[in-house]
Design a protein around this motif. Structure first.
Motif, mmCIF file in Angstrom:
data_model
loop_
_atom_site.group_PDB
_atom_site.id
_atom_site.type_symbol
_atom_site.label_atom_id
_atom_site.label_comp_id
_atom_site.label_asym_id
_atom_site.label_seq_id
_atom_site.Cartn_x
_atom_site.Cartn_y
_atom_site.Cartn_z
ATOM 1 N N ALA A 93 0.816 -1.216 0.000
ATOM 2 C CA ALA A 93 0.000 0.000 0.000
ATOM 3 C C ALA A 93 0.851 1.267 0.000
ATOM 4 C CB ALA A 93 -0.939 0.001 1.204
ATOM 5 N N LEU A 94 2.022 1.211 0.598
ATOM 6 C CA LEU A 94 2.913 2.372 0.638
ATOM 7 C C LEU A 94 3.331 2.848 -0.743
ATOM 8 C CD1 LEU A 94 5.324 1.061 3.418
ATOM 9 C CD2 LEU A 94 3.577 2.840 3.681
ATOM 10 N N PHE A 95 3.297 1.944 -1.720
ATOM 11 C CA PHE A 95 3.820 2.239 -3.054
ATOM 12 C C PHE A 95 2.734 2.369 -4.114
ATOM 13 C CE2 PHE A 95 6.929 -0.331 -0.695
ATOM 14 C CZ PHE A 95 7.882 0.651 -0.501
ATOM 15 N N LEU A 96 1.470 2.450 -3.703
ATOM 16 C CA LEU A 96 0.361 2.516 -4.645
ATOM 17 C C LEU A 96 -0.328 3.873 -4.628
ATOM 18 C CD1 LEU A 96 -1.326 -0.952 -4.016
ATOM 19 C CD2 LEU A 96 0.232 -0.321 -5.854
ATOM 20 N N GLN A 97 -0.772 4.314 -5.811
ATOM 21 C CA GLN A 97 -1.588 5.520 -5.920
ATOM 22 C C GLN A 97 -3.069 5.175 -5.910
ATOM 23 O OE1 GLN A 97 -0.593 8.367 -8.982
ATOM 24 N NE2 GLN A 97 1.524 7.647 -9.026
ATOM 25 N N GLY A 98 -3.410 3.965 -6.330
ATOM 26 C CA GLY A 98 -4.798 3.529 -6.395
ATOM 27 C C GLY A 98 -4.928 2.330 -7.303
ATOM 28 N N GLU A 99 -6.197 1.981 -7.612
ATOM 29 C CA GLU A 99 -6.431 0.831 -8.482
ATOM 30 C C GLU A 99 -7.647 1.063 -9.360
ATOM 31 O OE1 GLU A 99 -6.963 -2.510 -5.856
ATOM 32 O OE2 GLU A 99 -8.999 -1.925 -5.332
#
Length: 185
Positions: free
Chosen positions: A152-158
């Motif tokens: 989650a630390l490395f995600l902008q969204g989905e």
């Protein structure tokens, strides 16, 4: 003399300003790719991710022997690579994101995505490149379901691709990857 009307076509009548403006696209160009994340009934499973094309320096496929192992580094680092005269680290992206499955490096070619911010360049080794696609950032869901904290630390969204199949495409944040403390561990 060539006039504006010559370029725009028509009878030379004055065109409205709105007709002359170039509209910006509503979608972002993204590179889609896959990383391994385990297996079910003997079949390997993969997760699909994306990076904005503007965040990518280049994508290369290279022989594993071009990646030089570096002793005493983090286990997620596959080694170093000479990229146009510059030495960069190459990481197993799946391991970096906290997935338990190690990238298979026993093959003829490994896709590596080079990301860059200011003077920092890192190569991310992935299972397979899926191609380029225009994706609507308005459809990007920031509140994600069942995402491990390590990822989650490395995600902008989905983006939700198939509601019935529960498929999603996750957009990575290249700046968070480059600033991560995992590089020094």
């Amino acid at each position: 003399m060539i006039t504006q009307a010559d370029f725009l076509g028509g009878s030379g009548q004055e065109q409205s300003r709105s007709e002359l403006e170039v509209k910006s696209p509503e979608k972002e160009l993204c590179l889609r790719f896959y990383i391994p994340f385990g297996s079910a009934q003997g079949e390997p499973l993969r997760q699909e991710f994306a990076l904005l094309a503007s965040d990518i320096r280049e994508v290369i496929e290279l022989s594993p022997d071009r990646i030089t192992p570096i002793p005493n580094t983090s286990s997620l680092v596959l080694g170093a690579l000479n990229l146009r005269g510059r030495v960069i680290w190459v990481a197993d992206l799946g391991q970096f994101l906290g997935q338990g499955t190690t990238l298979n490096t026993n093959r003829s070619q490994i896709p590596v995505i080079a990301i860059e911010q200011q003077d920092i360049i890192v190569g991310l080794a992935v299972e397979e490149i899926g191609g380029m696609d225009w994706l609507d950032k308005k459809q990007l869901r920031v509140s994600m379901r069942s995402v491990p904290d390590t990822m989650a630390l490395f995600l902008q969204g989905e983006w939700i691709l198939g509601a019935k199949k529960n498929q999603c495409l996750r957009l990575l944040d290249h700046k968070a990857i480059l600033r991560s403390a995992l590089w020094v561990g």
